[in-house]
Motif scaffolding. Sequence first.
Motif, PDB file in Angstrom:
ATOM      1  N   TYR A 123      54.223 -72.284  15.236  1.00  0.00           N
ATOM      2  CA  TYR A 123      55.953 -71.920  15.235  1.00  0.00           C
ATOM      3  C   TYR A 123      56.851 -72.346  16.376  1.00  0.00           C
ATOM      4  CZ  TYR A 123      53.293 -69.442  11.646  1.00  0.00           C
ATOM      5  OH  TYR A 123      52.090 -69.071  10.864  1.00  0.00           O
ATOM      6  N   GLU A 124      55.973 -72.182  17.539  1.00  0.00           N
ATOM      7  CA  GLU A 124      56.964 -72.508  18.886  1.00  0.00           C
ATOM      8  C   GLU A 124      56.732 -74.058  18.826  1.00  0.00           C
ATOM      9  OE1 GLU A 124      56.797 -71.852  23.694  1.00  0.00           O
ATOM     10  OE2 GLU A 124      55.362 -70.533  22.213  1.00  0.00           O
ATOM     11  N   VAL A 125      55.746 -74.761  18.529  1.00  0.00           N
ATOM     12  CA  VAL A 125      55.718 -76.223  18.528  1.00  0.00           C
ATOM     13  C   VAL A 125      56.890 -76.724  17.689  1.00  0.00           C
ATOM     14  CG1 VAL A 125      54.527 -78.486  17.800  1.00  0.00           C
ATOM     15  CG2 VAL A 125      53.507 -76.501  18.933  1.00  0.00           C
ATOM     16  N   ALA A 126      57.037 -76.295  16.253  1.00  0.00           N
ATOM     17  CA  ALA A 126      58.006 -76.545  15.557  1.00  0.00           C
ATOM     18  C   ALA A 126      59.470 -76.646  15.958  1.00  0.00           C
ATOM     19  CB  ALA A 126      57.819 -76.036  14.050  1.00  0.00           C
ATOM     20  N   ALA A 127      59.465 -75.151  16.700  1.00  0.00           N
ATOM     21  CA  ALA A 127      60.794 -74.935  17.257  1.00  0.00           C
ATOM     22  C   ALA A 127      61.250 -75.811  18.392  1.00  0.00           C
ATOM     23  CB  ALA A 127      60.937 -73.505  17.610  1.00  0.00           C
ATOM     24  N   ARG A 128      60.406 -76.173  19.025  1.00  0.00           N
ATOM     25  CA  ARG A 128      60.306 -77.233  20.181  1.00  0.00           C
ATOM     26  C   ARG A 128      60.697 -78.590  19.625  1.00  0.00           C
ATOM     27  NH1 ARG A 128      56.398 -75.384  25.148  1.00  0.00           N
ATOM     28  NH2 ARG A 128      57.546 -73.384  25.672  1.00  0.00           N
ATOM     29  N   LEU A 129      60.245 -79.156  18.659  1.00  0.00           N
ATOM     30  CA  LEU A 129      60.486 -80.264  17.974  1.00  0.00           C
ATOM     31  C   LEU A 129      61.859 -80.420  17.656  1.00  0.00           C
ATOM     32  CD1 LEU A 129      57.216 -81.141  16.153  1.00  0.00           C
ATOM     33  CD2 LEU A 129      57.870 -82.652  17.884  1.00  0.00           C
ATOM     34  N   SER A 130      62.353 -79.108  17.031  1.00  0.00           N
ATOM     35  CA  SER A 130      63.661 -79.071  16.509  1.00  0.00           C
ATOM     36  C   SER A 130      64.618 -79.401  17.766  1.00  0.00           C
ATOM     37  CB  SER A 130      63.939 -78.203  15.802  1.00  0.00           C
ATOM     38  OG  SER A 130      65.141 -77.740  15.650  1.00  0.00           O
ATOM     39  N   ALA A 131      64.351 -78.499  19.010  1.00  0.00           N
ATOM     40  CA  ALA A 131      65.250 -78.658  19.966  1.00  0.00           C
ATOM     41  C   ALA A 131      65.217 -79.968  20.726  1.00  0.00           C
ATOM     42  CB  ALA A 131      64.859 -77.654  21.047  1.00  0.00           C
ATOM     43  N   LEU A 132      64.107 -80.699  20.573  1.00  0.00           N
ATOM     44  CA  LEU A 132      63.911 -82.167  21.011  1.00  0.00           C
ATOM     45  C   LEU A 132      64.942 -83.154  20.446  1.00  0.00           C
ATOM     46  CD1 LEU A 132      62.264 -83.962  22.984  1.00  0.00           C
ATOM     47  CD2 LEU A 132      60.823 -84.362  20.991  1.00  0.00           C
ATOM     48  N   ALA A 133      65.056 -83.084  19.014  1.00  0.00           N
ATOM     49  CA  ALA A 133      65.762 -84.054  18.382  1.00  0.00           C
ATOM     50  C   ALA A 133      66.915 -83.660  17.669  1.00  0.00           C
ATOM     51  CB  ALA A 133      64.555 -84.641  17.089  1.00  0.00           C
ATOM     52  N   PHE A 134      67.465 -82.403  17.487  1.00  0.00           N
ATOM     53  CA  PHE A 134      68.469 -82.000  16.616  1.00  0.00           C
ATOM     54  C   PHE A 134      69.416 -81.337  17.559  1.00  0.00           C
ATOM     55  CE2 PHE A 134      65.223 -82.632  13.564  1.00  0.00           C
ATOM     56  CZ  PHE A 134      65.924 -83.397  12.441  1.00  0.00           C
ATOM     57  N   PRO A 135      70.553 -81.700  17.715  1.00  0.00           N
ATOM     58  CA  PRO A 135      71.792 -81.076  18.159  1.00  0.00           C
ATOM     59  C   PRO A 135      72.339 -80.015  17.364  1.00  0.00           C
ATOM     60  CG  PRO A 135      72.605 -83.077  17.204  1.00  0.00           C
ATOM     61  CD  PRO A 135      71.183 -83.242  17.113  1.00  0.00           C
ATOM     62  N   SER A 136      73.016 -79.089  17.810  1.00  0.00           N
ATOM     63  CA  SER A 136      73.482 -77.843  17.156  1.00  0.00           C
ATOM     64  C   SER A 136      74.386 -78.241  16.101  1.00  0.00           C
ATOM     65  CB  SER A 136      74.404 -77.041  18.153  1.00  0.00           C
ATOM     66  OG  SER A 136      75.570 -77.668  18.633  1.00  0.00           O
ATOM     67  N   SER A 137      74.529 -77.442  15.117  1.00  0.00           N
ATOM     68  CA  SER A 137      75.206 -77.663  13.974  1.00  0.00           C
ATOM     69  C   SER A 137      74.920 -78.811  12.969  1.00  0.00           C
ATOM     70  CB  SER A 137      76.834 -77.779  14.496  1.00  0.00           C
ATOM     71  OG  SER A 137      77.093 -76.499  15.004  1.00  0.00           O
ATOM     72  N   PRO A 138      73.599 -78.926  12.898  1.00  0.00           N
ATOM     73  CA  PRO A 138      73.261 -79.618  11.744  1.00  0.00           C
ATOM     74  C   PRO A 138      73.400 -79.228  10.066  1.00  0.00           C
ATOM     75  CG  PRO A 138      71.304 -78.527  12.376  1.00  0.00           C
ATOM     76  CD  PRO A 138      72.381 -78.229  13.201  1.00  0.00           C
ATOM     77  N   PRO A 139      73.489 -80.129   9.197  1.00  0.00           N
ATOM     78  CA  PRO A 139      74.138 -79.615   8.113  1.00  0.00           C
ATOM     79  C   PRO A 139      73.191 -78.676   7.355  1.00  0.00           C
ATOM     80  CG  PRO A 139      73.478 -82.031   7.916  1.00  0.00           C
ATOM     81  CD  PRO A 139      73.302 -81.685   9.343  1.00  0.00           C
ATOM     82  N   VAL A 140      71.866 -78.712   7.806  1.00  0.00           N
ATOM     83  CA  VAL A 140      70.977 -77.858   7.083  1.00  0.00           C
ATOM     84  C   VAL A 140      69.669 -77.688   8.194  1.00  0.00           C
ATOM     85  CG1 VAL A 140      69.574 -79.742   5.848  1.00  0.00           C
ATOM     86  CG2 VAL A 140      69.424 -77.689   5.131  1.00  0.00           C
ATOM     87  N   ALA A 141      68.832 -76.815   7.865  1.00  0.00           N
ATOM     88  CA  ALA A 141      67.571 -76.591   8.503  1.00  0.00           C
ATOM     89  C   ALA A 141      66.574 -76.032   7.199  1.00  0.00           C
ATOM     90  CB  ALA A 141      67.418 -75.457   9.637  1.00  0.00           C
ATOM     91  N   VAL A 142      65.461 -76.760   7.191  1.00  0.00           N
ATOM     92  CA  VAL A 142      64.454 -76.395   6.033  1.00  0.00           C
ATOM     93  C   VAL A 142      63.172 -75.523   6.831  1.00  0.00           C
ATOM     94  CG1 VAL A 142      62.771 -77.398   4.462  1.00  0.00           C
ATOM     95  CG2 VAL A 142      65.063 -78.409   4.854  1.00  0.00           C
ATOM     96  N   VAL A 143      63.032 -74.451   6.066  1.00  0.00           N
ATOM     97  CA  VAL A 143      62.045 -73.333   6.448  1.00  0.00           C
ATOM     98  C   VAL A 143      60.834 -73.334   5.509  1.00  0.00           C
ATOM     99  CG1 VAL A 143      61.408 -70.852   6.884  1.00  0.00           C
ATOM    100  CG2 VAL A 143      63.755 -72.281   7.547  1.00  0.00           C
ATOM    101  N   VAL A 144      59.637 -73.558   5.872  1.00  0.00           N
ATOM    102  CA  VAL A 144      58.551 -73.564   5.198  1.00  0.00           C
ATOM    103  C   VAL A 144      57.316 -72.622   5.951  1.00  0.00           C
ATOM    104  CG1 VAL A 144      59.325 -75.755   4.273  1.00  0.00           C
ATOM    105  CG2 VAL A 144      57.622 -75.631   6.132  1.00  0.00           C
TER     106      VAL A 144
END
Length: 318
Positions: A123-144
């Motif tokens: 869960y932390e790895v996925a969150a850190r990957l998100s922080a690495l690549a996506f700036p704030s205010s993307p149109p969507v986030a997908v939760v699985v």
Amino acid sequence: MTSMLTPPAVASCAVERIGGADRYEVSAAVSSRTFATARLVFVAGGESFPDALCASAVAGAQNAPVLLVARSTLPDSVAAELRRLAPVTVVVVGGPEAVDATVEAALAPFAHRVTRVGGADRYEVAARLSALAFPSSPPVAVVVSGEVFADALGGSAAAGALGGPVLLVPTDRVPDTVVAELARLRPSRLVVLGGPAAIAEPVVDTLRTIVGDTTRLDGADRFVVSAATSAHAFPRGARTVFIASGSTFPDALSGPAAAIHDRAPVLLVTADAVPAVSRAELARLRPERIVVLGGSHTVSDKVMRDLLDRPGGGTIGG
């Protein structure tokens, strides 16, 4: 019911398979067929699904492949593909329990820079990957679900099409690292994949308090969820569709990054059949090309023939 309707005729469609002797060779083959070169490559362990599938959404956003390695070994097929790609940066995804220091050292000759995105858990790895690549205010986030690979396969490709990351949650809670990343991201909306057995309703309620516009896509099984995810992310159809096993993950782990590159969804099949819901979604998508991920032990030759014989089927490629 949809499955009782005759699908509309579609244009002739080529069906091809990307296979290999093992999951590592498949990942190299997917990369070589999709990416002429790549300045950035993501490397993930091939023995569990979460790191690779979350990396796919990030890799797809940056036009990069995902290659698989064993925990303590860099397979020859993957080394050869790294040599061909000649990346500037290699990002190792996951902690040393997924990809150990031996492999990280073995990657050094193939790039100017090797870095790692790790964490205490998936869960932390996925969150850190998100922080690495996506700036704030993307149109969507997908939760699985971080425990069910099937929803994550289609979810990664959908996230790429919709322009956001994939975040993982367990069945019964939202980890603090995910709460923090959602607070940082501030996505316009959330899409939650899977039914209550995968992600409990109180978890969705919690997510809705963080991001008000939250939609759950669920269904009777993983095949229905896969088709619903495709329909949500690709409402106007797709020229290419990737097909993966709904019962085993290894051969499909590198597929979503390639699917994002090709602006394609991932649909699920059984080892020996194309479920009616997947067949109906193929008819709606009207692809010109279908790519089957994995060898015949994962997705049988019968499924290849079924894909060819559906309305609009065309030629099989190798």
